[in-house]
Design a protein around this motif. Structure first.
Motif, short mmCIF file in Angstrom:
data_model
loop_
_atom_site.label_atom_id
_atom_site.label_comp_id
_atom_site.label_asym_id
_atom_site.label_seq_id
_atom_site.Cartn_x
_atom_site.Cartn_y
_atom_site.Cartn_z
N PHE A 140 8.96 -28.59 -46.67
CA PHE A 140 8.22 -27.34 -46.90
C PHE A 140 7.02 -27.23 -45.97
N LYS A 141 6.81 -26.04 -45.45
CA LYS A 141 5.59 -25.70 -44.72
C LYS A 141 4.83 -24.69 -45.59
N LEU A 142 3.73 -25.12 -46.18
CA LEU A 142 2.97 -24.28 -47.09
C LEU A 142 1.95 -23.45 -46.31
N ASP A 143 2.11 -22.13 -46.34
CA ASP A 143 1.14 -21.25 -45.69
C ASP A 143 -0.10 -21.09 -46.55
N TYR A 144 0.12 -20.94 -47.86
CA TYR A 144 -1.04 -20.90 -48.75
C TYR A 144 -0.61 -21.16 -50.19
N VAL A 145 -1.62 -21.55 -51.00
CA VAL A 145 -1.49 -21.65 -52.45
C VAL A 145 -2.72 -20.95 -53.01
N LYS A 146 -2.53 -19.81 -53.70
CA LYS A 146 -3.65 -18.99 -54.16
C LYS A 146 -3.52 -18.68 -55.64
N ASP A 147 -4.65 -18.33 -56.25
CA ASP A 147 -4.59 -17.89 -57.65
C ASP A 147 -4.26 -16.40 -57.69
N ALA A 148 -4.25 -15.82 -58.87
CA ALA A 148 -3.83 -14.43 -59.03
C ALA A 148 -4.74 -13.45 -58.30
N THR A 149 -6.00 -13.86 -58.06
CA THR A 149 -6.95 -12.97 -57.40
C THR A 149 -6.95 -13.14 -55.89
N ASP A 152 -8.04 -19.24 -52.69
CA ASP A 152 -7.33 -20.49 -52.42
C ASP A 152 -7.43 -21.43 -53.62
N LEU A 153 -6.31 -22.06 -53.92
CA LEU A 153 -6.26 -23.00 -55.03
C LEU A 153 -6.28 -24.43 -54.52
N LYS A 154 -7.06 -25.25 -55.17
CA LYS A 154 -7.05 -26.67 -54.84
C LYS A 154 -5.69 -27.25 -55.24
N HIS A 155 -5.10 -27.98 -54.32
CA HIS A 155 -3.78 -28.56 -54.61
C HIS A 155 -3.59 -29.83 -53.79
N ALA A 156 -2.64 -30.65 -54.21
CA ALA A 156 -2.34 -31.90 -53.52
C ALA A 156 -0.83 -32.09 -53.47
N VAL A 157 -0.31 -32.26 -52.26
CA VAL A 157 1.11 -32.55 -52.10
C VAL A 157 1.30 -34.06 -52.15
N VAL A 158 2.12 -34.49 -53.10
CA VAL A 158 2.42 -35.91 -53.27
C VAL A 158 3.92 -36.10 -53.05
N LYS A 159 4.28 -36.23 -51.77
CA LYS A 159 5.68 -36.43 -51.39
C LYS A 159 6.53 -35.25 -51.85
N THR A 160 7.41 -35.42 -52.84
CA THR A 160 8.25 -34.31 -53.30
C THR A 160 7.66 -33.62 -54.52
N LYS A 179 0.12 -18.02 -56.70
CA LYS A 179 1.04 -17.58 -55.65
C LYS A 179 1.18 -18.67 -54.58
N ILE A 180 2.38 -18.76 -54.01
CA ILE A 180 2.65 -19.72 -52.94
C ILE A 180 3.45 -19.02 -51.84
N LYS A 181 3.06 -19.26 -50.61
CA LYS A 181 3.83 -18.77 -49.47
C LYS A 181 4.26 -20.00 -48.66
N TRP A 182 5.51 -19.98 -48.18
CA TRP A 182 6.06 -21.18 -47.56
C TRP A 182 7.26 -20.84 -46.68
N TRP A 183 7.71 -21.80 -45.91
CA TRP A 183 8.95 -21.67 -45.16
C TRP A 183 9.50 -23.06 -44.87
N PHE A 184 10.77 -23.11 -44.46
CA PHE A 184 11.35 -24.39 -44.05
C PHE A 184 12.59 -24.14 -43.20
N ASN A 185 12.98 -25.14 -42.45
CA ASN A 185 14.20 -25.11 -41.64
C ASN A 185 15.38 -25.53 -42.51
N VAL A 186 16.43 -24.72 -42.49
CA VAL A 186 17.61 -25.01 -43.31
C VAL A 186 18.39 -26.16 -42.68
N VAL A 187 18.81 -27.09 -43.50
CA VAL A 187 19.49 -28.28 -43.02
C VAL A 187 20.96 -27.98 -42.72
#
Length: 787
Positions: A140-149, A152-160, A179-187
């Motif tokens: 995953f490539k995370l563009d942002y993690v935001k609250d409803a307003t 930016d939301l504090k977050h931590a990626v821990v592997k999967t 809300k989360i915005k993201w993208w990835f390359n399809v395998v």
């Protein structure tokens, strides 16, 4: 059977029937196979009761998703935006939220790569070499993690996994939106594996996408473990939260899309002809209606569309979302009537490479699965069920599954391909019930979805075709696995990521165990009632193993702790031997009967070699030469019936009561059989006595016969006729790993060998590489040529 018959007097019979059983305690080294599972199972609470059902305060969380997804067919990339509304129905205050990021399995720094064992050999493929140093960036490539307003939301990626920290805790009954915005390359699934990805068709330069586990998804929070946040290493699947989905999928304008849920804008994405066919399918219950024809699919393949279309799907009360999209898809559908009167659309999407198999079988197999799974559990609650054709995969999601089974390019196929395809469709569609609806924790307990589903798959397969060649389900199908060295096995109750033989451990063994419960331990009526009770208690909920164990016991009224303990918590196997058989008959004391039988038995006895040879070599004995050596015993026949014998018998007979006379006149056979438990698993004893006249008698002894001694038991069986063969487990219903010790007299088991021409070569007439359909065509061609 020709054992020596032992005679017993009536007095001995009477004593044998009156003697009390041995109530001696087992020695300390004998494990109590009937010990209750109080220590292994969690203590019942108000959330989960002792009967195996949800308790008075049972709760589960809810996660609702609104998503906009876009497929880039040029770069094979997925872009997504999602809004998640999480409802805290628990009594707990939640300081943080956990999500699953399963796509990070393909991150170059993934633990799956770093913990995977690897070896070198003299011959290596490029795929094997690439596996040593992963080069595909699929996380995953995370563009942002935001609250409803929009903050930016504090977050931590821990592997999967990903932890989100709200600005303030979420109180019981509270809702939280982010809300989360993201993208990835399809395998490329055929190169790198995995459950989601694409297949590239070089001949027409098109892609077929089967996309799943593609968005950040909420983890389960429950009363057992709190947050279920075990990392994803590729083996264990997942457990997820139920919720409602509103998903918009933007794809090339010539693609056909199949997805979880109900299509909301069919008129915007289908032609008028396709819409008319789609509507017709909703009232067709016999044969599928082709909505997108093969001709239309072939036309789509020729030139890629330049625009885009957005397909919108809604799904209520589902735990996940998946979709498939391609310009290669043929689409057919038919309706399935449920017992409650509702109708379900059974549908298939497949490229031309799947025909003729897929057009003939796929959708009908979907409909068949819905019919029979519903029969054993509950009516299918969703509006649709999709089967999508892929290569070399079988995977399930709510209302949609990806299934393999591809014929050869000439349209022929082997039996293995045909039945493998039908079986994988039944299996994957069946997963809608377990675990998509009865939502067990697959990452912890794979058997709760794969094992239960494989069992129901077997039942459905047998309804498809008599003696369908089911791979798993029958008790004897798991014997090769269970007879392996126990050092190579793990108990069923082993976490999915630690199982070395997942197919046997989580699919085959639980399926065989449940079939044994149904056919042998409980019987079909009791089992079916209890299994349906479990299914209905826990549909749209999150059951644990203890809930299944307790419900099956509580609803059937049978103590099954011995069964769960042996089959699920140990690596023991079933190997019960007929250790010793003794044959008894009452001594009638009637000289005309007993001495005649004795003479017949005497004549049957083998002669020693000296006697046989002396008969020819010794022309005359000394007694023959000198008759003066003869006396009374020279001609005495102890088996001759005398007047005194008859008088003694009459006195004895007159002294007997009427009941005793009946026993003597019945002249029954008594077989004392010693059973030895060599494998460790106690099981019911199923015996068959075969008689010379072709008839037989069965005995079914409950497992409790082992309760006082689980290593060795002895029991007497009574028959009217003399047995010529005694068989233990004659119908292969207990998974006994050694049948050679199950017969008396012993019955040799045949093994076969294959003749080779030398140096490992096969004989010339054994042509390989063609399936039977191809050979039949070749034979037909030769026949036509000769005419």
């Amino acid at each position: 059977m020709k054992p020596n018959t032992t005679k017993i007097t009536l007095l001995l019979l009477a004593l044998a029937w009156c003697v009390a059983p041995s109530w001696g305690q087992q020695t300390p080294d004998k494990k109590d196979k009937f010990k209750q599972l109080h220590e292994e199972l969690p203590t019942p609470t108000l959330y989960r009761n002792g009967a195996g059902g949800p308790g008075q305060r049972y709760y589960q969380q809810q996660a609702d998703y609104i998503m906009n997804i876009k497929l880039d067919d040029e770069k094979q990339r997925i872009y997504g935006e999602e809004t998640i509304t999480y409802t805290n129905n628990s009594p707990d205050v939640l300081e943080y939220l956990w999500l699953q990021l399963d796509q990070n399995l393909f991150d170059e720094e993934s633990d799956t790569y770093s913990t995977r064992q690897s070896t070198m050999s003299e011959r290596m493929t490029l795929r094997q070499l690439d596996g040593f140093t992963p080069t595909f960036d699929g996380g995953f490539k995370l563009d942002y993690v935001k609250d409803a307003t929009g903050k930016d939301l504090k977050h931590a990626v821990v592997k999967t996994m990903m932890r989100i920290d709200p600005a303030s805790p979420i109180l019981p009954g509270g809702k939280y939106t982010f809300k989360i915005k993201w993208w990835f390359n399809v395998v490329d699934r055929l190169k790198l594996g995995g459950r989601s990805g694409y297949e590239y068709f070089a001949e027409d330069k098109n892609y077929l996408y089967t996309i799943a586990q593609f968005f950040p998804r909420m983890c389960v929070y429950d009363d057992i473990e709190g947050w279920q946040n075990k990392q994803f290493l590729g083996g264990g699947e997942f457990t997820l939260v139920f919720g409602n989905y509103d998903v918009s999928l933007t794809v090339p304008d010539d693609h056909i899309v199949a997805a979880t849920g109900t299509l909301q804008n069919a008129k915007d994405v289908l032609s008028k002809e396709q819409m008319a066919r789609f509507e017709k399918a909703k009232t067709e219950y016999t044969h599928p209606v082709i909505i997108v024809t093969e001709a239309e699919a072939r036309e789509n393949e020729k030139e890629k569309g330049k625009g885009e279309k957005t397909w919108r799907f809604k799904a209520d009360n589902v735990r996940d979302f998946a979709f498939a999209t391609s310009r290669k898809f043929i689409w057919d559908a038919m309706s399935v009537k449920q017992a409650n009167g509702s109708s379900v659309l059974a549908m298939s999407a497949y490229p031309k490479e799947g025909n003729p198999l897929w057009g003939q079988y796929s959708t009908k197999a979907v409909a068949h699965t819905l019919k029979w799974y519903s029969n054993y559990t509950f009516d299918y609650p969703y509006p649709a069920a999709w089967s999508i054709h892929t290569d070399q995969i079988g995977m399930e999601y709510p209302m949609i599954c990806f299934n393999g089974g591809r014929p050869d390019k000439d349209g022929t196929y082997s039996e293995r391909t045909k039945y493998g395809m039908i079986s994988v469709i039944i299996h994957e569609v069946g997963h809608n019930y377990f675990p998509m609806i009865v939502n067990s924790d697959e990452r912890q307990w794979t058997w709760m979805d794969e094992g239960l589903n494989s069992f129901l798959q077997f039942l459905a397969e047998q309804q498809w075709e008599r003696d369908y060649p089911s791979r798993r389900g029958p008790a004897n199908s798991i014997v090769p696995y269970m007879k392996m060295d126990k050092k190579m096995l793990e108990p069923i109750m082993t976490n999915s990521e630690q199982v070395s033989q997942l197919g046997n451990n989580a699919y085959g063994k639980p399926a065989a165990a449940l079939n044994i419960l149904r056919e042998t331990v409980l019987g079909r009526e009791l089992f079916d009632y209890a299994f349906k009770m479990y299914s209905n208690r826990w549909k749209f909920k999150h059951p644990a193993p203890s809930d299944f164990f307790r419900t099956m016991e509580d609803a059937s009224g049978i103590d099954l702790d011995w069964f769960w303990s042996g089959w699920f918590y140990t690596c023991d196997n079933v190997d019960i031997a007929l250790e010793d058989v003794k044959w008894y008959r009452p001594d009638s004391k009637n000289p005309e009967v007993e001495k005649t039988l004795a003479r017949k038995e005497q004549e049957k006895q083998p002669r020693n070699i000296s006697s046989i040879r002396n008969e020819k070599e010794i022309v005359k004995t000394q007694e023959d030469i000198d008759p003066s050596l003869k006396d009374f015993y020279s001609s005495y026949d102890p088996l001759q019936v005398t007047i005194l014998d008859k008088e003694d018998y009459q006195k004895y007979f007159n002294s007997l009561s009427e009941e005793e006379k009946k026993i003597l006149s019945a002249n029954k056979n008594y077989y004392e059989i010693k059973f030895k438990n060599k494998g460790g698993l106690v099981m019911p004893l199923i015996l068959r006595f075969d008689f010379a006249d072709g008839t037989f008698k069965e005995f079914r002894i409950p497992v409790e016969i082992w309760r006082l001694n689980n290593e060795e038991v002895t029991k007497v069986f009574t028959t009217e006729k003399e047995a010529v063969q005694i068989s233990l487990d004659p119908y292969l219903e207990t998974s006994d790993v050694d049948m050679e010790n199950n017969y008396f007299p012993a019955k040799p088991q045949m093994s076969r060998f294959e003749l080779f021409k030398g140096a490992g070569g096969r004989l010339p007439f054994m042509e390989a590489g063609e399936n039977p359909m191809q050979k039949a065509k070749k034979m037909q061609g030769k026949s036509n040529g000769s005419n």
